[in-house]
Write an enzyme that holds these catalytic residues in place. Structure first.
Site, PDB file in Angstrom:
ATOM      1  N   ASP A 259     -33.598   3.891  51.750  1.00  0.00           N
ATOM      2  CA  ASP A 259     -33.377   3.009  52.886  1.00  0.00           C
ATOM      3  C   ASP A 259     -34.416   3.374  53.946  1.00  0.00           C
ATOM      4  O   ASP A 259     -35.601   3.444  53.651  1.00  0.00           O
ATOM      5  CB  ASP A 259     -31.941   3.130  53.385  1.00  0.00           C
ATOM      6  CG  ASP A 259     -31.493   1.929  54.206  1.00  0.00           C
ATOM      7  OD1 ASP A 259     -32.309   1.012  54.415  1.00  0.00           O
ATOM      8  OD2 ASP A 259     -30.344   1.903  54.647  1.00  0.00           O
ATOM      9  N   ARG A 318     -41.607  -2.377  59.243  1.00  0.00           N
ATOM     10  CA  ARG A 318     -40.695  -1.764  60.214  1.00  0.00           C
ATOM     11  C   ARG A 318     -41.280  -0.489  60.815  1.00  0.00           C
ATOM     12  O   ARG A 318     -40.717   0.595  60.661  1.00  0.00           O
ATOM     13  CB  ARG A 318     -39.336  -1.473  59.580  1.00  0.00           C
ATOM     14  CG  ARG A 318     -38.646  -2.679  59.002  1.00  0.00           C
ATOM     15  CD  ARG A 318     -37.274  -2.331  58.463  1.00  0.00           C
ATOM     16  NE  ARG A 318     -36.632  -3.475  57.821  1.00  0.00           N
ATOM     17  CZ  ARG A 318     -35.453  -3.442  57.238  1.00  0.00           C
ATOM     18  NH1 ARG A 318     -34.760  -2.314  57.206  1.00  0.00           N
ATOM     19  NH2 ARG A 318     -34.939  -4.525  56.676  1.00  0.00           N
TER      20      ARG A 318
END
Length: 442
Positions: A259, A318
């Protein structure tokens, strides 16, 4: 404001001077934090050094009594040290690499498997050729996968209390396979650690995720969740031994076992992320994790984060993706090497107010500078004095020209005040590479 000259083609620290902003006095170029004594474990965040310096500032465990200074060499010792003394100031010194997946009987994913769980049987049971894509998976193997995942979660998550400093000793200290939870606390420092991102041993297959299904994973390396006054400094975050490039595919989809590296979410506030290396990862950093109105109630007016002098290398996306918060990202170096997978760096999300200034981007030829910014929602940003491959570049103008269906607007509507100094972007490739990451803390 004025920068001293720094040659663009031959970047030298000689002549690279810091820039005082507003009423702030220029700090030394190293931006060394103030210290209580000579022990770096008792150093505190310097005044004006980003959002974590606001209000009461960030001191971590600097005031710890001798009884609350712990040196640990195993994951068990580390978790035991976290539990001692409640919220009294504490310092935890990490020696060597701690393995969160090691148990008394096994190491790695096998240590967490529930009796009867069989991944080959899981693949057979939920093959889309027979299961289809309309319904979530269910049944014995899914239940056993879920049970296994719960065992792993309990083993690898470590909850860090308020008023804590965690610091690596020397150049080879760190943690592998863990998820560090800075949750519902205040005043935490994490420094000088190499953190290898945890792999999810038991990703869940979701046939309803998109048109072709997807594997979904858990575990961020560091989670800042409804916590305040957090300083992450001189750490290295990476996928290490388990890069996504080496992961297999099942059902035609990547078996995703990672993640995020750093997620700052759910009302977290007053965070400074400085002099870190984040590399070789996909979904790197979320600031604000949802657009939902329920989550927004706790995020509006918070998620104030400063990012400076970090190296973001070979990351897909990100770096960060921002929702709601006033995020100040300056003096970072973004690198995409030849052959790397690159989606974007800055994600502009719902009600975000990103200021991205004085950064350097070193991009291989396959990366279009128009992709540095990615519009998710219509939120204004400030992006000034950024350099791409040695040339000053208007990131918003380049994006709007190159991605005409994703127009971004200028003007975040606020001016950062909490900066100790600002380096000329041309100086950053050398300076950040020399100073950022674990093992370089002075």
């Amino acid at each position: 404001m004025h920068f001293h000259k720094c040659h663009v083609r031959v970047v030298s620290l000689i002549g690279c001077a810091s820039l005082a902003l507003g009423a702030l006095a220029a700090a030394p170029a190293s931006a060394s934090p103030s210290a209580k004594g000579k022990d770096p474990a008792r150093q505190v965040l310097a005044a004006n050094d980003g959002w974590a310096a606001a209000g009461s500032g960030t001191t971590g465990g600097a005031d710890a009594d001798a009884s609350q200074v712990h040196t640990v060499t195993t994951w068990v010792e580390f978790k035991d040290a976290l539990a001692k003394g409640g919220d009294a100031p504490k310092i935890i010194k990490v020696v060597g690499m701690l393995d969160a997946t090691a148990t008394a009987t096994a190491s790695g994913c096998a240590a967490f498997e529930a009796d009867g769980y069989d991944f080959d049987q899981y693949l057979a049971d939920y093959d889309p050729e027979t299961w289809g894509y309309e319904n979530p998976v269910s049944g014995e193997q899914e239940d056993l996968r879920d049970a296994s995942a719960k065992v792993q979660s309990a083993a690898i998550k470590a909850f860090i209390p308020s008023n804590t400093t965690i610091i690596g000793v020397g150049k080879k200290a760190g943690i592998t396979g863990a998820s560090l939870q800075i949750k519902d606390v205040d005043n935490v420092i994490l420094r000088n650690l190499t953190v290898e991102s945890a792999i999810d041993c038991f990703p869940q297959w979701d046939p309803t995720d998109g048109s072709k299904g997807a594997w979904n994973s858990e575990y961020d390396a560091v989670v800042v969740y409804n916590a305040t006054h957090v300083w992450l400094d001189h750490n290295t975050f990476t996928d290490g031994r388990y890069p996504d490039s080496a992961a297999p595919s099942y059902y035609g989809q990547l078996y995703q076992q990672h993640d995020g590296l750093i997620d700052i979410v759910r009302g977290a506030d007053l965070v400074t992320v400085s002099w870190n290396v984040l590399k070789d990862h996909d979904k790197t950093m979320l600031i604000g994790n949802s657009d939902s109105e329920k989550v927004a109630e706790g995020d509006r007016g918070r998620l104030r984060v400063t990012l400076h002098h970090n190296l973001f290398q070979d990351l897909n996306e990100r770096a960060p993706r921002v929702r709601f918060g006033q995020v100040d990202s300056y003096n970072n170096h973004f690198v995409a090497t030849r052959g790397s997978v690159y989606g974007y760096s800055y994600g502009i999300g719902k009600e975000s107010r990103l200021v991205a200034e004085h950064n350097a981007f070193t991009l291989a030829g396959h990366v279009d500078p128009a992709r540095i910014l990615k519009k998710w929602k219509d939120s204004p940003l400030t992006a000034e004095n950024n350099y791409v491959n040695g040339r000053k570049t208007d990131l918003i103008a380049v994006h709007n020209a190159g991605v005409p269906d994703e127009q971004l607007t200028e003007g975040a509507g606020w001016t950062p005040a909490l900066r100790t100094h600002v380096d000329h972007p041309a100086c950053l490739p050398k300076k950040v590479r020399k100073g950022a990451g674990a093992g370089r803390l002075k």
